[in-house]
Write a protein that holds these residues in place. Structure first.
Motif, mmCIF file in Angstrom:
data_model
loop_
_atom_site.group_PDB
_atom_site.id
_atom_site.type_symbol
_atom_site.label_atom_id
_atom_site.label_comp_id
_atom_site.label_asym_id
_atom_site.label_seq_id
_atom_site.Cartn_x
_atom_site.Cartn_y
_atom_site.Cartn_z
ATOM 1 N N ALA A 139 0.834 -1.210 0.000
ATOM 2 C CA ALA A 139 0.000 0.000 0.000
ATOM 3 C C ALA A 139 0.864 1.253 0.000
ATOM 4 N N ALA A 140 1.954 1.243 0.794
ATOM 5 C CA ALA A 140 2.843 2.411 0.824
ATOM 6 C C ALA A 140 3.518 2.620 -0.528
ATOM 7 N N ALA A 141 3.917 1.529 -1.169
ATOM 8 C CA ALA A 141 4.552 1.648 -2.477
ATOM 9 C C ALA A 141 3.570 2.151 -3.523
ATOM 10 N N ASP A 142 2.326 1.693 -3.449
ATOM 11 C CA ASP A 142 1.314 2.165 -4.397
ATOM 12 C C ASP A 142 1.068 3.658 -4.215
ATOM 13 N N PHE A 143 1.071 4.117 -2.967
ATOM 14 C CA PHE A 143 0.903 5.548 -2.711
ATOM 15 C C PHE A 143 2.087 6.327 -3.279
ATOM 16 N N ALA A 144 3.305 5.768 -3.139
ATOM 17 C CA ALA A 144 4.496 6.452 -3.632
ATOM 18 C C ALA A 144 4.490 6.558 -5.150
ATOM 19 N N ARG A 145 3.861 5.566 -5.820
ATOM 20 C CA ARG A 145 3.798 5.632 -7.289
ATOM 21 C C ARG A 145 2.954 6.811 -7.744
ATOM 22 N N HIS A 146 1.849 7.029 -7.082
ATOM 23 C CA HIS A 146 0.911 8.066 -7.524
ATOM 24 C C HIS A 146 1.238 9.442 -6.937
ATOM 25 N N LYS A 147 1.834 9.481 -5.747
ATOM 26 C CA LYS A 147 2.178 10.749 -5.123
ATOM 27 C C LYS A 147 3.619 10.673 -4.616
ATOM 28 N N PRO A 148 4.565 10.722 -5.528
ATOM 29 C CA PRO A 148 5.968 10.618 -5.089
ATOM 30 C C PRO A 148 6.378 11.789 -4.223
ATOM 31 N N LEU A 149 7.183 11.504 -3.222
ATOM 32 C CA LEU A 149 7.671 12.536 -2.313
ATOM 33 C C LEU A 149 8.820 13.303 -2.950
ATOM 34 N N PRO A 150 9.138 14.482 -2.419
ATOM 35 C CA PRO A 150 10.328 15.204 -2.901
ATOM 36 C C PRO A 150 11.586 14.386 -2.658
ATOM 37 N N SER A 151 12.627 14.721 -3.377
ATOM 38 C CA SER A 151 13.898 14.010 -3.246
ATOM 39 C C SER A 151 14.445 14.171 -1.834
#
Length: 422
Positions: free
Chosen positions: A196-208
């Motif tokens: 679930a966390a990875a799926d969230f990161a795909r759609h809303k990537p965090l800043p570098s």
């Protein structure tokens, strides 16, 4: 089949273990043999980043004697303004920083892009400790390092996160061997949360948010309480010593992480980012395996003159995520030597500009001349400064693989090496 008496039912007899306890009480606990319960165990899951950080702390803290600090993740705006610290592009424009919506104070409104700015403030505070007497300030040396993340507004490169840190983002890479090995050791709930966390990161990537290591080594050079009112130019030999020691910390760290040896060249990445704390002449870009992993520099004269006391400071900052992507070198081990080694020390007077590596190589070649195979190592153990001259002390290690060395053999090596230095 067991029938529970009415005066016991519903009170302390309810499960099978209660009956086992009754049997043990009647039979006698002393007659029951003790046995260690069988508890299955397995190696803990340790992502490469955590192992890397442990090695870094071991080198900087245990081996080099530096003090680790944990500073805030946001910039100290008054400190940056007083020292004139910033990160600029090739046109001189300040790089954008991430602004906090609910900052703790008006002095901390942006997340840091570099660890050096806060580390300089910590270095200044530690060098200020002690008496206000100018003479007592001279010579105090402080070494600090910090492990932490820096934050940049650009979107993080999610495609490369899995190779850097086999943590939560690793679930974004189905089919990857490292991902399968890591996720396969999780239980069901943890696997679900990871996906679930990875799926969230795909759609809303965090800043570098790369992980960095910053190292600072500073020494008081005497003078009054305010560096701006009593500017003292540091001794050139002191600057060289601090610079070399910081480079030595970086070399030891990279070696501990089993990466190729580093090289230091003039900083050539000014088209992307220029740090205002870089010295105009005494700085360099750190390369490992052909990859730029950081910078090392003496503190720029402008921020140095704005410190609350005169001091000379050498700093280095490494991108640990970039270093982790550099292919590791194979570690080869050999059998312990059967025969003891014989060592002797030799001090050589050289000019201040001469590289210790060149002198060491020259001594090693002289000691190994004429097919002499008993010299195993020539290592630098001390570096002294006397005005414009330097004195380097080397340790020569001799050993034979098949027998114990004789005194004439070692003396012959000593005479050969001393002939080169005279």
């Amino acid at each position: 089949n067991v029938k529970v008496p009415s005066f016991r039912a519903g009170r302390d007899i309810g499960i099978a273990e209660d009956l086992v306890e009754e049997v043990g009480r009647i039979y006698g606990y002393d007659h029951v043999r003790s046995a260690t319960p069988s508890v299955p165990s397995r190696r803990p899951i340790l992502p490469p980043t955590k192992s890397q950080e442990r090695d870094v702390r071991a080198v900087c803290g245990l081996e080099r004697g530096l003090h680790e600090v944990m500073l805030y993740s946001f910039d100290n705006e008054p400190l940056r303004a007083r020292l004139g610290i910033g990160e600029f592009d090739s046109e001189g424009n300040q790089h954008e920083r991430l602004q906090l919506r609910n900052s703790l104070s008006s002095d901390s409104t942006h997340l840091r892009r570099t660890l050096v700015s806060n580390l300089l403030g910590c270095m200044e505070a530690n060098l200020l400790r002690g008496s206000v007497d100018g003479a007592s300030r001279k010579g105090l040396r402080v070494g600090l390092f910090e492990l932490g993340r820096v934050f940049r507004p650009e979107v993080g490169h999610v495609d490369h996160v899995g190779a850097e840190d086999l943590g939560v983002p690793a679930a974004a890479f189905e089919g990857d061997a490292a991902h399968e090995a890591f996720v396969g050791r999780m239980n069901g709930a943890l696997t679900t949360g990871t996906e679930a966390a990875a799926d969230f990161a795909r759609h809303k990537p965090l800043p570098s948010q790369p992980r960095h290591l910053a190292v600072a080594l500073g020494e008081r050079i005497g003078g009054g309480a305010m560096g701006a009112d009593d500017v003292i130019v540091p001794d050139r030999a002191l600057s060289h010593t601090l610079f070399r020691e910081v480079v030595g910390v970086v070399e030891a760290t990279v070696s501990r992480l089993l990466r190729p040896p580093i090289t230091v060249r003039r900083y050539e990445s000014a088209e992307t980012q220029t740090f205002s704390w870089l010295h105009p002449a005494r700085h360099g870009e750190i390369l490992c395996g052909g990859v730029a992993i950081g910078v090392v520099s003496m503190l720029h004269p402008r921020p140095r003159s704005c410190l609350e006391l005169p001091a000379d400071i050498a700093v280095a900052e490494l991108d640990l995520d970039a270093l982790l992507r550099v292919p590791s070198v194979k570690l080869r081990a050999g059998a312990p030597p059967r025969f003891p080694a014989t060592t002797f020390d030799l001090t050589v007077d050289v000019s201040a500009s001469q590289r210790s590596a060149d002198v060491r190589e020259r001594l090693h070649q002289a000691a190994s001349a004429n097919g002499n195979q008993i010299v195993q190592q020539v290592s630098l153990i001390a570096d002294y400064h006397t005005g414009d001259r330097r004195a380097l002390t080397f340790r020569v290690t001799c050993r034979h693989d098949q027998r114990t060395l004789t005194e004439p053999e070692v003396n012959a090596v000593r005479v050969t090496v001393e002939a080169v230095t005279t």
